[in-house]
Design an enzyme around this catalytic site. Sequence first.
Site, short mmCIF file in Angstrom:
data_model
loop_
_atom_site.label_atom_id
_atom_site.label_comp_id
_atom_site.label_asym_id
_atom_site.label_seq_id
_atom_site.Cartn_x
_atom_site.Cartn_y
_atom_site.Cartn_z
N LYS A 1 -58.14 7.46 -50.22
CA LYS A 1 -56.81 8.07 -50.30
C LYS A 1 -56.89 9.47 -50.89
O LYS A 1 -56.21 10.38 -50.43
CB LYS A 1 -55.86 7.18 -51.10
CG LYS A 1 -55.40 5.99 -50.29
CD LYS A 1 -54.45 5.10 -51.06
CE LYS A 1 -54.07 3.88 -50.23
NZ LYS A 1 -53.60 2.78 -51.07
N LYS B 1 -59.68 0.60 -33.20
CA LYS B 1 -58.74 -0.34 -33.82
C LYS B 1 -57.37 0.31 -34.02
O LYS B 1 -57.29 1.45 -34.49
CB LYS B 1 -59.33 -0.77 -35.17
CG LYS B 1 -58.45 -1.67 -35.98
CD LYS B 1 -59.12 -2.00 -37.30
CE LYS B 1 -58.26 -2.93 -38.07
NZ LYS B 1 -57.69 -2.79 -39.23
N LYS C 1 -52.16 2.90 -38.16
CA LYS C 1 -51.27 4.03 -38.35
C LYS C 1 -52.06 5.29 -38.72
O LYS C 1 -51.74 6.39 -38.29
CB LYS C 1 -50.26 3.69 -39.45
CG LYS C 1 -49.04 4.56 -39.37
CD LYS C 1 -47.97 4.12 -40.36
CE LYS C 1 -46.91 5.19 -40.40
NZ LYS C 1 -46.03 5.03 -41.56
#
Length: 320
Positions: A110, A189, A192
Site C-alpha cells: 500500500k 486475475k 480492482k
Amino acid sequence: MRYLSGIQPSGTVHLGNYFGAMRRHIERQEGNECFYFIADYHALTTIRNPEEMRKNVVDVALDYLAIGLDPEKAVFFRQSDVPQVVELAWVLSTLAPMGLLSRCHSFKDKVAKNVEASLGLFAYPVLMAADILIYDSEKVPVGKDQKQHLEVTRDIAQTFNRVYGKSLVVPEEEIESATAVVPGVDGQKMSKSYGNTIEMFASEKQLKKSTGRIVTDSKGVEESKDPVGNTVYELYSLMASAEERAEMERRFRAGGFGYGDAKATLREKILEYFAPYRERREALARDSDKVFDILRDGAERARLVAGKTLERVYERVGLR
Ligand code: TRP
C-alpha cells in the site's frame, strides 16, 4: 463452526468478488454461525472522504443483502458499531511484535502505491486480529493476500494465551483458492487494483464497454477457435449451464462464431444471471431505513459477544 469475515467497503463489486468470496459467504450461512461485518475502521486507512465512506458502506450492505445474506442467519453489522474492538486492539497491540508487523506485505504494497504510511495502516493487522479474536472466531475465510494477517492474528493469540493463560480462540484460516479464479478483461486475475473488472450490477451499456475490452486472439470470424484459456468462454462458464457451455464450445470450434458474438452472448448471460439480485438490490435501496435497521440489529448481537470477550481479557490482564 463459527466463521468470521470482514468486508471492505470498496465501492462497486465485480464478478471476481462474487465468484471468489461473496457467493461462498452466502452458502456458508447454512449450518454455521457466521459473523460478517463491513470493515469501516479499516477502510479509514485509505478513504478520507466522508461522503464516499457513507456511500460505500451502504452500497456494500445492499450488495450482500441482495445476493442473499440473511440477517436472520448471519450476524451482519458495521465494524464501528462495535467499538469494543478498538479497545481490544489496544491490548493486543502491546503484544504485537514490531518485526512481524514490519514484514507485512500488505503494508509495504500500500505504501508503494502511495497510501500514506500512517500508524493506522501499520497497525491494520492488529485491528484485524482484534476483529477475529473478539468474536471467538474459529474459521476465517480469506483470500491469499490476507494469509499473512491471519498469521499475525494467530501469533498474537498464542502469545496472549501463553502470557495470561488460555483465553483466546486461535483461529484457523480458510484460504479461498479452491474457488473459481475469475479472469479480468486482460486475462489476469480480476481485481480492482488491476483496473480489469466487470461489475456485477453494471448496466447493459457499461457491460458493452467492459466486455468490449476483453482481450482475445486475433482470429477472424470464420476461423475455428480454442475455448480453453479464452477469457470470454471462461467468464461465460461461471454462469452458464453445462449445456450452454457445451454449445458455446461447439460454436467456437466450428468457426463462424466471432468474438463479438461471443461477447454479446456473455453480456446477456451476465444480465440474466444477476437480474434477480439486481431487482432485490433496487427494492432495498429504496428502503434504506431497513438496511440501517438490519445493521443496527446485527451490531447489537455482535456487541453481546464482543463485550464478554473484552471483559475476559480485561480480567486476565489485570485491568479489572
Ligand atoms: N483485511 C481484510 C481485506 O482486506 C478485511 C478484514 C478486516 C478482515 N478485518 C477482517 C477479513 C477480519 C477477515 C477477518 O479483505
